[in-house]
Enzyme design. Structure first.
Site, mmCIF file in Angstrom:
data_model
loop_
_atom_site.group_PDB
_atom_site.id
_atom_site.type_symbol
_atom_site.label_atom_id
_atom_site.label_comp_id
_atom_site.label_asym_id
_atom_site.label_seq_id
_atom_site.Cartn_x
_atom_site.Cartn_y
_atom_site.Cartn_z
ATOM 1 N N ARG A 5 67.332 42.661 -20.160
ATOM 2 C CA ARG A 5 68.278 42.568 -19.052
ATOM 3 C C ARG A 5 68.910 41.177 -19.046
ATOM 4 O O ARG A 5 68.251 40.198 -19.393
ATOM 5 C CB ARG A 5 67.581 42.811 -17.703
ATOM 6 C CG ARG A 5 67.282 44.278 -17.397
ATOM 7 C CD ARG A 5 68.552 45.072 -17.120
ATOM 8 N NE ARG A 5 68.309 46.457 -16.731
ATOM 9 C CZ ARG A 5 68.357 47.506 -17.562
ATOM 10 N NH1 ARG A 5 68.623 47.326 -18.832
ATOM 11 N NH2 ARG A 5 68.164 48.730 -17.114
ATOM 12 N N HIS A 32 75.643 47.037 -24.151
ATOM 13 C CA HIS A 32 74.540 47.765 -23.500
ATOM 14 C C HIS A 32 74.341 49.149 -24.135
ATOM 15 O O HIS A 32 74.421 50.170 -23.461
ATOM 16 C CB HIS A 32 74.760 47.905 -21.979
ATOM 17 C CG HIS A 32 73.481 48.159 -21.228
ATOM 18 N ND1 HIS A 32 73.223 47.676 -19.979
ATOM 19 C CD2 HIS A 32 72.366 48.864 -21.582
ATOM 20 C CE1 HIS A 32 72.016 48.065 -19.582
ATOM 21 N NE2 HIS A 32 71.475 48.795 -20.555
HETATM 22 P P1 NAP Z 1 57.706 48.556 -19.176
HETATM 23 O O1 NAP Z 1 56.930 49.589 -19.928
HETATM 24 O O2 NAP Z 1 57.621 48.524 -17.685
HETATM 25 O O3 NAP Z 1 57.236 47.141 -19.757
HETATM 26 C C1 NAP Z 1 57.601 45.938 -19.175
HETATM 27 C C2 NAP Z 1 56.767 44.825 -19.818
HETATM 28 O O4 NAP Z 1 57.163 43.583 -19.239
HETATM 29 C C3 NAP Z 1 55.261 44.972 -19.561
HETATM 30 O O5 NAP Z 1 54.516 44.594 -20.681
HETATM 31 C C4 NAP Z 1 55.033 43.996 -18.411
HETATM 32 O O6 NAP Z 1 53.717 43.482 -18.318
HETATM 33 C C5 NAP Z 1 56.004 42.902 -18.790
HETATM 34 N N1 NAP Z 1 56.293 42.053 -17.634
HETATM 35 C C6 NAP Z 1 56.865 42.406 -16.462
HETATM 36 N N2 NAP Z 1 56.927 41.342 -15.640
HETATM 37 C C7 NAP Z 1 56.376 40.302 -16.319
HETATM 38 C C8 NAP Z 1 56.130 38.937 -16.004
HETATM 39 N N3 NAP Z 1 56.466 38.431 -14.816
HETATM 40 N N4 NAP Z 1 55.528 38.175 -16.927
HETATM 41 C C9 NAP Z 1 55.178 38.682 -18.151
HETATM 42 N N5 NAP Z 1 55.370 39.961 -18.504
HETATM 43 C C10 NAP Z 1 55.975 40.764 -17.593
HETATM 44 O O7 NAP Z 1 59.239 48.621 -19.546
HETATM 45 P P2 NAP Z 1 59.923 49.230 -20.859
HETATM 46 O O8 NAP Z 1 60.048 50.692 -20.742
HETATM 47 O O9 NAP Z 1 59.226 48.665 -22.054
HETATM 48 O O10 NAP Z 1 61.395 48.606 -20.728
HETATM 49 C C11 NAP Z 1 61.591 47.197 -20.684
HETATM 50 C C12 NAP Z 1 62.994 46.896 -20.205
HETATM 51 O O11 NAP Z 1 63.935 47.199 -21.224
HETATM 52 C C13 NAP Z 1 63.461 47.739 -19.018
HETATM 53 O O12 NAP Z 1 62.995 47.200 -17.801
HETATM 54 C C14 NAP Z 1 64.953 47.665 -19.128
HETATM 55 O O13 NAP Z 1 65.402 46.553 -18.353
HETATM 56 C C15 NAP Z 1 65.204 47.381 -20.603
HETATM 57 N N6 NAP Z 1 65.927 48.485 -21.290
HETATM 58 C C16 NAP Z 1 67.139 48.219 -21.857
HETATM 59 C C17 NAP Z 1 67.822 49.226 -22.524
HETATM 60 C C18 NAP Z 1 69.130 48.949 -23.211
HETATM 61 O O14 NAP Z 1 69.820 49.863 -23.652
HETATM 62 N N7 NAP Z 1 69.513 47.700 -23.356
HETATM 63 C C19 NAP Z 1 67.279 50.511 -22.597
HETATM 64 C C20 NAP Z 1 66.058 50.746 -22.008
HETATM 65 C C21 NAP Z 1 65.382 49.725 -21.351
HETATM 66 P P3 NAP Z 1 52.462 44.468 -18.027
HETATM 67 O O15 NAP Z 1 52.268 45.221 -19.328
HETATM 68 O O16 NAP Z 1 51.357 43.553 -17.738
HETATM 69 O O17 NAP Z 1 52.874 45.346 -16.901
#
Ligand code: NAP
Length: 314
Positions: free
Chosen positions: A229, A277
């Site tokens: 993001r 994006h």
């Molecule tokens: P997810 O499964 O919720 O994983 C988020 C990760 O970030 C987890 O490992 C979490 O830690 C970590 N995290 C959150 N807050 C943190 C902090 N304060 N300090 C350190 N680590 C932290 O999410 P996901 O499905 O992998 O997706 C990640 C992000 O990718 C989404 O939120 C979205 O913004 C982005 N995305 C972008 C696209 C695109 O097309 N560009 C598409 C899809 C998603 P824990 O494991 O300890 O909870």
């Protein structure tokens, strides 16, 4: 009879209706479902589930008194998680298509920088300039965010031979990845990284995680990939690090403002690649299966998959 309100941009309904119906029918669920438009809505008090995208016109959840869950079709929830009218459980999207798409984008852009492909593509001028890249095993990669997407990308890069470090909020153990967590783990995760990949959610705690101080921890000339993001990066600090050579190139898919305004310095910067994006898109075919599974779980009194932690914001 289960009542399902689909609430996303109109174009999405055309994309989702058939695969969603097929997935619901495959589970023998008896349902009625309609798209949310100003003219034709289901009576809110009769709705059991809302299949949702945060850019939908539906922003007030108060009348949905019977709703058992709001099922987000996006992975990111920052635009809905703080909606004060939302008291129902909220799930986010985790599905095969989204994960595979992200793995392909991350691996592709990592390999571009790792192999120095730009030099070969842009320099077809009879210059016999042999640049031999290091092996993957000599190129440390750090992934900030070890969730559904960060873990899958990390494992794919590990399989290619890259030494991968990952950082998350809570401690994690992932085969083949050296893991770090919490504020104290960030510097150790970033120290000497030659590729930094951001796959964190946008929350108050992750804003500007890449800033002047943390950018200095990477190896000189490191590559930054941000498919997470926009607010994860302090834009001015990144531009300064690019100009100083601390960062060699930044490939950015997400921005604080989207579409990225035409006057933004990222567009013209020779060391920045902007992608609009598109790193990974939720695919209706695979996402519908996850939505139907969550509805079946709700009906069976089982816990929902991929529930959002409202306090943590993701
Ligand atoms: P997810 O499964 O919720 O994983 C988020 C990760 O970030 C987890 O490992 C979490 O830690 C970590 N995290 C959150 N807050 C943190 C902090 N304060 N300090 C350190 N680590 C932290 O999410 P996901 O499905 O992998 O997706 C990640 C992000 O990718 C989404 O939120 C979205 O913004 C982005 N995305 C972008 C696209 C695109 O097309 N560009 C598409 C899809 C998603 P824990 O494991 O300890 O909870």
């Amino acid at each position: 009879m289960i009542t399902i309100q689909f609430a996303a941009r109109t174009a999405r309904w055309a994309e989702y209706e058939a695969p969603l119906r097929a997935a619901l029918e495959a589970r023998d669920l008896q349902y009625r479902m309609a798209n949310y438009t100003d003219e034709a809505q289901l009576p809110p008090a009769e709705v059991d589930y809302i299949v949702y995208a945060p850019n939908s016109h539906l922003q007030d959840f108060t009348p949905y008194t019977r709703c058992k869950a709001v099922l987000n079709i996006w992975a990111g929830v920052e635009e809905v998680v703080h909606n004060p009218s939302l008291t129902q459980p909220l799930t986010r999207m985790v599905d095969h298509g989204l994960t595979q798409g992200m793995v392909e984008w991350v691996v592709g852009h990592t390999m571009r920088h790792h192999l120095g492909m730009d030099a070969d593509i842009t320099r077809q001028d009879s210059t016999w300039d042999r640049h031999v890249p290091p092996l993957a095993e000599e190129r440390p990669v750090t992934i900030l965010g070890l969730g559904a997407l960060g873990t899958a990308c990390g494992q794919a890069l590990t399989r290619l031979g890259f030494p991968v470090r990952g950082w998350s909020r809570s401690p994690k153990s992932v085969e083949g990845i050296e893991t770090f967590s919490g504020d104290a783990g960030l510097a150790r995760a970033l120290e000497g990284a030659q590729v930094v990949i951001l796959l964190l959610p946008a929350t108050p705690a992750t804003e500007n995680v890449l800033n002047a101080e943390t950018l200095r921890l990477t190896a000189p000339g490191a590559f930054v990939l941000n498919p997470g993001r926009g607010p994860l990066i302090d834009d001015d600090a990144l531009l300064a690090a690019l100009d100083a050579g601390q960062i060699g190139h930044a490939t950015l898919d997400v921005f604080r403002e989207e579409p990225l305004p035409s006057e933004h310095p990222f567009w013209a910067h020779p060391k920045v690649t902007v992608t609009p994006h598109i790193a990974s898109e939720t695919r209706a075919s695979t996402a519908s299966t996850v939505i139907a599974e969550n509805i079946a779980r709700g009906e069976a009194g089982q816990p929902f998959l991929h529930l959002v932690d409202r306090e943590a914001g993701y």
